[in-house]
Scaffold this motif. Structure first.
Motif, PDB file in Angstrom:
ATOM      1  N   GLN A 122       0.293 -20.473 -10.002  1.00  0.00           N
ATOM      2  CA  GLN A 122       0.527 -21.163  -8.738  1.00  0.00           C
ATOM      3  C   GLN A 122       1.433 -22.386  -8.933  1.00  0.00           C
ATOM      4  OE1 GLN A 122      -2.365 -20.110  -9.872  1.00  0.00           O
ATOM      5  NE2 GLN A 122      -3.431 -18.936  -8.285  1.00  0.00           N
ATOM      6  N   GLY A 123       2.630 -22.287  -8.374  1.00  0.00           N
ATOM      7  CA  GLY A 123       3.567 -23.406  -8.415  1.00  0.00           C
ATOM      8  C   GLY A 123       4.223 -23.648  -9.747  1.00  0.00           C
ATOM      9  N   LYS A 124       3.982 -22.792 -10.746  1.00  0.00           N
ATOM     10  CA  LYS A 124       4.471 -23.056 -12.098  1.00  0.00           C
ATOM     11  C   LYS A 124       5.531 -22.054 -12.579  1.00  0.00           C
ATOM     12  CE  LYS A 124       1.898 -26.552 -13.735  1.00  0.00           C
ATOM     13  NZ  LYS A 124       2.417 -27.707 -14.485  1.00  0.00           N
ATOM     14  N   CYS A 125       5.792 -21.031 -11.806  1.00  0.00           N
ATOM     15  CA  CYS A 125       6.696 -19.969 -12.263  1.00  0.00           C
ATOM     16  C   CYS A 125       8.049 -20.043 -11.554  1.00  0.00           C
ATOM     17  CB  CYS A 125       6.089 -18.600 -12.004  1.00  0.00           C
ATOM     18  SG  CYS A 125       4.591 -18.275 -12.939  1.00  0.00           S
ATOM     19  N   SER A 126       9.107 -19.787 -12.306  1.00  0.00           N
ATOM     20  CA  SER A 126      10.423 -19.612 -11.709  1.00  0.00           C
ATOM     21  C   SER A 126      10.440 -18.258 -11.011  1.00  0.00           C
ATOM     22  CB  SER A 126      11.502 -19.661 -12.791  1.00  0.00           C
ATOM     23  OG  SER A 126      12.763 -19.300 -12.273  1.00  0.00           O
ATOM     24  N   GLY A 127      10.705 -18.256  -9.692  1.00  0.00           N
ATOM     25  CA  GLY A 127      10.658 -16.993  -8.960  1.00  0.00           C
ATOM     26  C   GLY A 127       9.255 -16.404  -9.023  1.00  0.00           C
ATOM     27  N   ASP A 485       6.058 -33.192  -9.967  1.00  0.00           N
ATOM     28  CA  ASP A 485       5.458 -32.762 -11.234  1.00  0.00           C
ATOM     29  C   ASP A 485       6.505 -32.108 -12.129  1.00  0.00           C
ATOM     30  OD1 ASP A 485       3.043 -33.637 -10.238  1.00  0.00           O
ATOM     31  OD2 ASP A 485       2.382 -31.644  -9.598  1.00  0.00           O
ATOM     32  N   PHE A 486       7.321 -31.249 -11.527  1.00  0.00           N
ATOM     33  CA  PHE A 486       8.347 -30.552 -12.317  1.00  0.00           C
ATOM     34  C   PHE A 486       9.323 -31.530 -12.952  1.00  0.00           C
ATOM     35  CE2 PHE A 486      12.652 -28.741 -12.511  1.00  0.00           C
ATOM     36  CZ  PHE A 486      12.444 -27.712 -13.403  1.00  0.00           C
TER      37      PHE A 486
END
Length: 536
Positions: A122-127, A485-486
């Motif tokens: 959740q919210g951590k993957c590219s695409g 965060d990113f």
């Protein structure tokens, strides 16, 4: 005439009588061998260039030295084992036989337990996951319910499942309307089908272009030309359909180099390709110029809109400077776009579109001599999951134009914030000029793959790229609330790599770096095949 032939025969016999019979037999064979070698060398130089051809010859010569091949194989094995990094031990517990007694409803609990052990995405993957929120509520819940309602259906049986046939036709028509079918320049005949994903859509477009050009121009040794940034599905299509592939380097702006592509066009060219945008760097190829080229030389032009099909039309409406990319461009003969990406449909839904039915007819396979009866199929699969078609239709209908506009507005704003934030980090630079939601970045000061490893250790899953070495994030609705965060984690990762350069334990930076520098691309290809063979 007969006297003349006898005199010629006598002269020839007299001239050749000075040579040993063995020499007369061997000389033509050696000449033929030399001619074949020169022809192969010419083709190699034409395809790879002088430097690459010479390098390939030298590498092949080194490999022929006793012991070298054995050493290379042993090193490849070590690399594959490192790439697997413990996955073998996990496979040891996988089932290899049916249970003696069925689990019944307890199966659902097993599924739930296994899903809970997946990486937190959740919210951590590219695409990867394009729908926002939790996978058990809101839009997720809607398309899951739609899929469940039609999970038993199969559009192969149109006479039975008429609703699914209608939903496919409506998904195709609505998608076509987004991509220029209502524009006068499109010709008003845009048609297409749903597929299992972007790769199948591209495969079908290539196969259809090949057969169309064979019928139209009699081309039996087909070739296609793609930019270096074009998706690897074209390589797959070239292998599947026996098409010669020319991959042309992009220009300094990381878009298709139209002049170089033009120089590669010949009498066997069936297809040239553009992307809107390209997967690596998120930039749109000059589709209008490629369209002019396709029209001038009478070849097909496919535009890969798998990423952009459900963003670019709305970004245009929002006022972003988006260059032409769809069927309004003269020369475009086919387009692929994924509903399961920014269309927010269920995984396994894509659309391939053609300018007219004359072209699309070459996609179909019709069989007249099968004992099972007359058979015709529009796509690669025979049976197809009607539940996915219903899920795609539900996604598009539930969102509507207003939903897609709002999603695009939010994702474009987040993408610009991420781009600006990366530009402000010393040592990083943006690759090209991103047109939408893919932001690629590299560095001239530090190993960008070490930065990627640091981000992975913080839970992020970004895409590693090459030519040039870089990484990218493909922004989705999952990223709307994690921008801070990113960027914080990226700044910290860059700082840590600057202060402590070198690979981190378990990281893949050394492998990516070595692969990029390895002159023998065949070894890299072998490594990928060995890794895949041991992973599935």
């Amino acid at each position: 005439m007969e006297d003349r032939m006898l005199r010629l025969r006598a002269v020839a016999n007299a001239a050749l009588s000075r040579y040993e019979p063995l020499a007369l037999v061997v000389a033509p064979l050696l000449t033929l061998l030399l001619a074949r070698s020169l022809h192969a060398l010419f083709l190699s130089v034409r395809e790879k260039g002088i430097k690459a051809a010479v390098l390939g010859f030298l590498i092949a010569s080194v490999k022929s030295i006793p012991g070298v091949s054995w050493y290379i194989e042993s090193e490849k094995k070590k690399v594959v084992e490192k790439l697997q990094s413990g996955s073998k031990s996990k496979r040891d517990s996988w089932r290899t036989e049916l249970p003696n007694i069925g689990l019944g409803k307890a199966t659902i609990q097993e599924l739930e337990d296994a899903r809970n052990k997946d990486i937190a995405w959740q919210g951590k993957c590219s695409g990867t996951v394009y729908i926002g929120g939790s996978d058990s509520e809101n839009h997720f819940a809607l398309i899951n319910e739609a899929h469940a309602m039609f999970s038993h259906t199969n559009p192969l049986h149109q006479d039975v499942f008429q609703s699914v046939a209608r939903y496919e036709a409506e998904v195709v028509a609505m998608t076509a309307a987004l991509l220029g079918s209502r524009e006068p320049a499109s010709g008003g005949q845009i048609c297409g089908n749903m597929t299992s994903g972007g790769t199948e859509s591209i495969l079908l477009a290539v196969k259809t272009s090949r057969d169309y050009m064979r019928t139209k121009q009699g081309i039996t040794k087909p070739e296609m030309i793609i930019p270096g940034s074009a998706h690897s599905a074209y390589d797959k299509a070239a292998q599947y359909f026996n098409i010669k592939l020319w991959r042309v380097p992009v220009n300094k702006d990381y878009v298709a180099d139209v002049k170089r592509i033009m120089r590669c066009i010949n009498g066997n060219t069936i297809l040239i390709v553009g992307s809107a945008p390209g997967f690596p760097h998120g930039v749109i190829d000059p589709i209008e110029e490629l369209g002019d080229l396709a029209s001038r030389y009478g070849v097909c032009l496919h535009v890969d809109l798998c990423l952009g099909g459900f963003v670019l039309p709305f970004a245009q409406k929002l006022g972003y400077p988006i260059p032409p990319f769809d069927f309004s461009v003269k020369g475009v003969t086919s387009i692929s776009t994924d509903v399961h990406k920014y269309g927010l449909g269920p995984k396994g839904t894509s659309v391939v579109l053609y300018r007219n039915r004359e072209i699309r007819k070459h996609q179909f396979v019709a069989v007249t001599e099968w004992s099972g009866g007359l058979y015709v199929s529009p796509t690669m699969a025979g049976s197809r999951p009607g539940g996915l078609i219903a899920g795609a239709w539900a996604a598009m209908m539930s969102l509507g134009l207003n939903g897609y506009l709002e999603n695009t507005r939010q994702m474009m704003e987040v993408s610009k914030k991420i781009q600006k934030g990366i530009e402000e980090i010393p040592g990083l630079f943006i690759i090209g000029q991103p047109h939408m939601t893919v932001v690629a970045f590299g560095s001239n000061d530090i190993d960008i793959f070490e930065v990627n490893d640091m981000m992975t250790s913080k839970g992020w899953h970004l895409n590693a790229l090459q030519k040039p070495n870089s990484i990218h994030i493909c922004v989705t609705l999952q990223h709307l609330h994690v921008v801070g965060d990113f960027l914080r984690d990226l700044r910290e990762s860059v700082k840590m790599v600057k202060e402590n350069p070198g690979p981190i334990s378990g990281g893949l930076a050394p492998l990516y770096g070595a692969a990029g520098k390895m002159p023998d691309r065949g070894i890299v290809q072998d490594l990928l095949v060995e890794f895949m063979d041991s992973s599935c």
